[in-house]
Write a protein that holds these residues in place. Structure first.
Motif, mmCIF file in Angstrom:
data_model
loop_
_atom_site.group_PDB
_atom_site.id
_atom_site.type_symbol
_atom_site.label_atom_id
_atom_site.label_comp_id
_atom_site.label_asym_id
_atom_site.label_seq_id
_atom_site.Cartn_x
_atom_site.Cartn_y
_atom_site.Cartn_z
ATOM 1 N N MET A 1 -21.627 7.136 21.386
ATOM 2 C CA MET A 1 -21.349 5.706 21.281
ATOM 3 C C MET A 1 -19.890 5.440 21.647
ATOM 4 S SD MET A 1 -21.746 3.129 17.997
ATOM 5 C CE MET A 1 -20.671 4.101 16.966
ATOM 6 N N ILE A 2 -19.687 4.370 22.411
ATOM 7 C CA ILE A 2 -18.340 3.960 22.795
ATOM 8 C C ILE A 2 -18.089 2.560 22.249
ATOM 9 C CG2 ILE A 2 -16.766 3.524 24.710
ATOM 10 C CD1 ILE A 2 -18.476 5.410 26.409
ATOM 11 N N ILE A 3 -17.028 2.400 21.477
ATOM 12 C CA ILE A 3 -16.676 1.087 20.929
ATOM 13 C C ILE A 3 -15.290 0.701 21.445
ATOM 14 C CG2 ILE A 3 -16.236 -0.267 18.857
ATOM 15 C CD1 ILE A 3 -18.141 1.479 17.343
ATOM 16 N N LYS A 4 -15.238 -0.471 22.081
ATOM 17 C CA LYS A 4 -13.961 -1.011 22.555
ATOM 18 C C LYS A 4 -13.690 -2.331 21.847
ATOM 19 C CE LYS A 4 -14.611 1.007 27.178
ATOM 20 N NZ LYS A 4 -14.762 0.699 28.630
ATOM 21 N N GLU A 5 -12.443 -2.539 21.531
ATOM 22 C CA GLU A 5 -12.064 -3.760 20.825
ATOM 23 C C GLU A 5 -10.894 -4.416 21.540
ATOM 24 O OE1 GLU A 5 -10.413 -4.840 16.406
ATOM 25 O OE2 GLU A 5 -12.179 -3.525 16.541
ATOM 26 N N LYS A 6 -11.036 -5.713 21.775
ATOM 27 C CA LYS A 6 -9.980 -6.466 22.451
ATOM 28 C C LYS A 6 -9.721 -7.749 21.669
ATOM 29 C CE LYS A 6 -8.549 -7.977 27.065
ATOM 30 N NZ LYS A 6 -8.932 -8.056 28.501
ATOM 31 N N ILE A 7 -8.456 -8.007 21.395
ATOM 32 C CA ILE A 7 -8.082 -9.144 20.557
ATOM 33 C C ILE A 7 -7.556 -10.282 21.428
ATOM 34 C CG2 ILE A 7 -6.584 -9.924 18.678
ATOM 35 C CD1 ILE A 7 -6.555 -7.041 17.655
ATOM 36 N N PHE A 8 -8.140 -11.459 21.244
ATOM 37 C CA PHE A 8 -7.669 -12.678 21.889
ATOM 38 C C PHE A 8 -7.033 -13.577 20.830
ATOM 39 C CE2 PHE A 8 -10.914 -10.913 24.586
ATOM 40 C CZ PHE A 8 -10.493 -11.170 25.883
ATOM 41 N N ASP A 9 -6.543 -14.715 21.247
ATOM 42 C CA ASP A 9 -5.855 -15.611 20.306
ATOM 43 C C ASP A 9 -6.780 -16.112 19.209
ATOM 44 O OD1 ASP A 9 -3.538 -15.287 21.683
ATOM 45 O OD2 ASP A 9 -3.688 -17.167 22.815
ATOM 46 N N SER A 10 -8.017 -16.471 19.571
ATOM 47 C CA SER A 10 -8.910 -17.114 18.600
ATOM 48 C C SER A 10 -10.108 -16.257 18.202
ATOM 49 C CB SER A 10 -9.414 -18.450 19.167
ATOM 50 O OG SER A 10 -10.112 -18.237 20.387
ATOM 51 N N PHE A 11 -10.266 -15.091 18.805
ATOM 52 C CA PHE A 11 -11.406 -14.237 18.456
ATOM 53 C C PHE A 11 -11.134 -12.789 18.861
ATOM 54 C CE2 PHE A 11 -12.150 -15.191 22.856
ATOM 55 C CZ PHE A 11 -12.815 -14.095 23.379
ATOM 56 N N THR A 12 -12.015 -11.911 18.372
ATOM 57 C CA THR A 12 -11.958 -10.484 18.717
ATOM 58 C C THR A 12 -13.255 -10.098 19.410
ATOM 59 O OG1 THR A 12 -10.575 -10.001 16.805
ATOM 60 C CG2 THR A 12 -11.720 -8.149 17.830
ATOM 61 N N LYS A 111 -11.378 -19.270 24.926
ATOM 62 C CA LYS A 111 -12.223 -19.435 23.743
ATOM 63 C C LYS A 111 -13.425 -18.493 23.813
ATOM 64 C CE LYS A 111 -10.942 -24.281 23.144
ATOM 65 N NZ LYS A 111 -11.438 -25.682 23.076
ATOM 66 N N VAL A 112 -14.021 -18.215 22.657
ATOM 67 C CA VAL A 112 -15.108 -17.248 22.588
ATOM 68 C C VAL A 112 -16.324 -17.714 23.394
ATOM 69 C CG1 VAL A 112 -16.009 -18.208 20.423
ATOM 70 C CG2 VAL A 112 -16.530 -15.840 21.039
ATOM 71 N N ASN A 113 -16.638 -19.012 23.362
ATOM 72 C CA ASN A 113 -17.796 -19.515 24.108
ATOM 73 C C ASN A 113 -17.600 -19.371 25.604
ATOM 74 O OD1 ASN A 113 -18.900 -20.149 21.679
ATOM 75 N ND2 ASN A 113 -18.776 -22.376 21.900
ATOM 76 N N GLU A 114 -16.400 -19.675 26.064
ATOM 77 C CA GLU A 114 -16.109 -19.547 27.494
ATOM 78 C C GLU A 114 -16.110 -18.090 27.929
ATOM 79 O OE1 GLU A 114 -12.529 -21.567 28.469
ATOM 80 O OE2 GLU A 114 -13.404 -23.573 28.213
ATOM 81 N N PHE A 115 -15.607 -17.222 27.087
ATOM 82 C CA PHE A 115 -15.604 -15.792 27.406
ATOM 83 C C PHE A 115 -17.037 -15.269 27.498
ATOM 84 C CE2 PHE A 115 -15.231 -11.252 26.298
ATOM 85 C CZ PHE A 115 -14.328 -10.863 27.261
ATOM 86 N N PHE A 116 -17.863 -15.684 26.555
ATOM 87 C CA PHE A 116 -19.283 -15.311 26.574
ATOM 88 C C PHE A 116 -19.951 -15.782 27.866
ATOM 89 C CE2 PHE A 116 -23.355 -17.583 25.749
ATOM 90 C CZ PHE A 116 -24.208 -16.496 25.815
#
Length: 292
Positions: A1-12, A111-116
């Motif tokens: 399993m590979i888990i990557k985490e990236k932090i943005f201003d309003s969400f992770t 924003k999270v919705n736009e990133f999605f």
């Protein structure tokens, strides 16, 4: 399993790749994810879907990861999915395959919705190349059937083109329905309309490909039947000429002791004359009936 985490201003953004069932159960417990949605995430051939829950939204979308030249006719082999868990402050993506477009370099303030929607747009865009490739293959086959030798085309090739176009149309059509279901929350983004336009364009091309491939299969079979009929017609014509001649030769080849023509001086010439008359009569009859 590979888990990557990236932090943005309003969400992770938490990206999980190639996790097994037990690992996903741990992740579900950690982030309070629905068990049945996790099961959907593990289903290899699961079609796109959307579910709205109290604390988060759940999506499944598929991206094309194969090649039309491989002649694959299974959804799970042609494409791979990504499951999305969308919270207010985090986005969790779960998938088995490695997707190059997930190496996204976006501004921190997105924003999270736009990133999605940005990821979904990349997934929909992955269907563009196979859609165009199948359309071009149909065009080439059409030229071969009508302008060249139809025998160079295999019915198997037409089958896979039709099947792959139908599968692409099915995935894109369901994806369009999923996007439409979630429009109340995501339509505000400018990317939403781009996705709608992408889907409409790809659906139109694939629908044409399905129709054209079906017509080509019918045309191919009709031409093959016509060619077979021509062969049978030619053999019938030859039979019509040679059966009477064989009949005459068979009679005079029986060698009975009492056959006047056998001892007749002009018997041989008479048999040849009789055969000639039969051939001429048959020929004139065919000409009159416009068979020749």
């Amino acid at each position: 399993m590979i888990i990557k985490e990236k932090i943005f201003d309003s969400f992770t953004w938490i990206d999980i790749e190639n996790a097994n069932k037990k690992e996903l159960e741990v992740i579900a417990s950690k982030y309070n994810l629905n068990y049945f949605l996790i099961k959907d995430s593990l289903d290899i051939g699961h079609l796109p879907k959307y579910e709205q829950l109290n604390k988060h939204d759940f999506f499944i979308f598929r991206a094309y990861t194969s090649d039309v030249a491989l002649n694959i006719d299974e959804i799970g082999e042609m494409s791979n999915k990504i499951a999305f868990f969308i919270f207010e402050d985090k986005l969790i993506t779960i998938h088995r395959a490695n997707f190059a477009f997930l190496t996204i370099h976006e501004e921190k303030h997105i924003k999270v919705n736009e990133f999605f929607l940005r990821i979904v747009s990349c997934m929909i865009d992955s269907f563009k190349k196979p859609t165009i490739d199948l359309s071009n293959k149909i065009t080439e086959i059409e030229k071969t059937i009508f302008l060249k030798d139809h025998r160079n085309i295999l019915i198997e090739e037409l089958y896979f083109i039709k099947t792959q176009s139908r599968i692409l149309k099915k995935i894109l059509s369901i994806s369009q329905a999923v996007i439409h279901q979630s429009q109340d929350k995501y339509k505000v983004s400018y990317i939403y309309q781009d996705i709608q336009d992408q889907l409409l364009n790809l659906l139109t091309i694939n629908e044409e490909s399905v129709e054209n491939s079906t017509q080509l299969m019918t045309t191919y079979l009709s031409i093959s039947d016509q060619k077979n009929n021509e062969v049978v017609r030619l053999l019938t014509i030859f039979s019509a000429f040679f059966l009477p001649l064989t009949f005459i030769a068979g009679i005079y080849g029986m060698n009975f002791s009492v056959m006047p023509e056998l001892t007749w001086k002009y018997g041989y010439l008479f048999s040849l004359f009789l055969m000639t008359v039969v051939v001429v009569v048959i020929y004139l009859w065919f000409r009159r009936k416009r068979i020749l």
